[in-house]
Motif scaffolding. Structure first.
Motif, short mmCIF file in Angstrom:
data_model
loop_
_atom_site.label_atom_id
_atom_site.label_comp_id
_atom_site.label_asym_id
_atom_site.label_seq_id
_atom_site.Cartn_x
_atom_site.Cartn_y
_atom_site.Cartn_z
N THR A 2 0.85 -1.19 0.00
CA THR A 2 0.00 0.00 0.00
C THR A 2 0.88 1.24 0.00
O THR A 2 2.10 1.15 0.17
CB THR A 2 -0.91 0.05 1.24
OG1 THR A 2 -0.11 0.34 2.40
CG2 THR A 2 -1.63 -1.28 1.46
N SER A 5 3.11 1.38 3.06
CA SER A 5 3.86 0.20 3.45
C SER A 5 5.26 0.53 3.92
O SER A 5 5.78 -0.09 4.87
CB SER A 5 3.94 -0.80 2.29
OG SER A 5 2.67 -1.27 1.95
N ALA A 149 -4.66 1.54 6.02
CA ALA A 149 -4.40 1.53 4.58
C ALA A 149 -4.53 0.13 3.99
O ALA A 149 -5.09 -0.05 2.90
CB ALA A 149 -3.00 2.10 4.30
N ALA A 150 -4.03 -0.87 4.72
CA ALA A 150 -4.06 -2.24 4.21
C ALA A 150 -5.47 -2.81 4.12
O ALA A 150 -5.72 -3.75 3.36
CB ALA A 150 -3.20 -3.13 5.12
N PRO A 154 -8.57 -2.02 -3.17
CA PRO A 154 -8.27 -1.14 -4.32
C PRO A 154 -9.34 -1.14 -5.39
O PRO A 154 -9.41 -0.21 -6.20
CB PRO A 154 -6.95 -1.69 -4.86
CG PRO A 154 -6.37 -2.52 -3.77
CD PRO A 154 -7.53 -3.06 -3.00
N ALA A 239 -4.98 5.74 1.60
CA ALA A 239 -4.95 4.62 0.65
C ALA A 239 -6.05 4.77 -0.39
O ALA A 239 -5.84 4.51 -1.59
CB ALA A 239 -5.10 3.30 1.39
#
Length: 336
Positions: A2, A5, A149-150, A154, A239
């Protein structure tokens, strides 16, 4: 991988290079709106929402193929100050309720077509009491940012964000006060049921914390006064921006969670909508300062992402009108 990361310093957030809205797609959507079988502007905010989505999806005809809802949960050291009428065990219990499908957010996500995930963040390790020192270390803050974010898909067309955490209305008031100034009392509301004495205590606690950490700005403020779910919300917002995914924020606590991003650079929230106007008094002050107009006003103050999930239905309706209505030429109606 991400966007966060490899994050090693909170200072790096201000250096991120992120996508912008596509003005050409938004303009094309505006042109389409003006050709549909209605007086221009007569659908009001629905037209604005369609153009907003067009810009971020880079398409004149934006669609919602997948709506993702994320609720982040954390516990807070500030509870040691007695600011909450319920014990911290409620956070764990409510996470279990979310996972069992028994909370309001579960019903609202089902009704409005969102896939819900709940992310519990080290609930057995509350943050530190921010009246005594920083709530989180930089490393703890980065870990929570990365967790948020993870969790973002997407492939989502839109992201709905919410939170759960006993004590986090006090955290929200502290972040709002530190970002936008003013007296602590104006940012403090009932939260999960505080009476007038409880609110006065919360205001004193917020004033103490904000004064102690007055030098902290931006993401340093998040570490000083925030919690893991606030940091995760910030991570999810970043993200989503990296993937040009529009975001619907929930009410007071969720909007306050991203105040450190606003303090870093207001444009970091350009892809964010505010789902509803919370009944918490500080929310109006905050959205006015951010120049964001909530989609709904339903006198809600539950949290959980409930207002954002409800607003998703309005967003879907906006796109149904935008994509499905006939143009004057298609309908053979004079006036286009």
């Amino acid at each position: 991988m991400t966007i966060l990361s490899d994050l090693t310093s909170l200072d790096d957030i201000a250096k991120l290079v992120l996508p912008e809205t596509d003005q050409a797609s938004a303009a094309a959507a505006s042109e389409r709106q003006n050709s549909l079988t209605k007086p221009p502007g007569s659908l009001g905010r629905l037209e604005e929402l369609a153009m907003f989505m067009a810009g971020w999806q880079r398409s004149e005809m934006p669609v919602i193929k997948k709506a993702q809802a994320l609720v982040f949960a954390g516990n807070h050291g500030i509870c040691a100050q007695g600011v909450n009428p319920f014990p911290q065990e409620v956070t764990v219990q409510m996470v279990a309720n979310f996972k069992a499908g028994g909370a309001a957010i579960n019903q609202l996500c089902r009704a409005n077509g969102a896939d819900l995930s709940v992310v519990a963040l080290d609930l057995d390790q509350p943050t530190q009491d921010f009246t005594q020192g920083p709530a989180m270390t930089e490393a703890e803050t980065i870990k929570a940012l990365q967790s948020g974010a993870a969790a973002v898909d997407p492939d989502a067309s839109v992201l709905i964000l919410g939170e759960m955490g006993i004590g986090n209305s006090t955290v929200a008031a502290a972040l709002a006060c530190a970002t936008f100034g003013g007296g602590a009392a104006q940012w403090v509301g009932r939260g999960t049921g505080s009476d007038s004495d409880g609110q006065a205590l919360k205001a004193r606690v917020v004033e103490t914390g904000v004064t102690l950490h007055s030098a902290a700005r931006g993401m340093a403020m998040l570490a000083a006064l925030g919690g893991r779910e606030q940091a995760a919300i910030c991570g999810a917002v970043l993200a989503a921006r990296a993937h040009s995914i529009p975001v619907i924020l929930d009410g007071y606590i969720c909007t306050a969670a991203v105040a450190p991003l606003y303090d870093t650079a207001p444009a970091l929230l350009d892809h964010c909508l505010v789902g509803h106007a919370s009944a918490e008094p500080g929310h109006k002050l905050m959205v006015d300062a951010m120049q964001k107009a909530p989609i709904l006003s339903m006198n809600m103050a539950l949290g959980e992402g409930s207002g954002a999930a409800l607003a998703l239905g309005v967003l879907r309706a906006a796109l149904e009108c935008h994509n499905g209505m006939a143009t004057f030429a298609q309908a053979g109606v004079s006036g286009g």
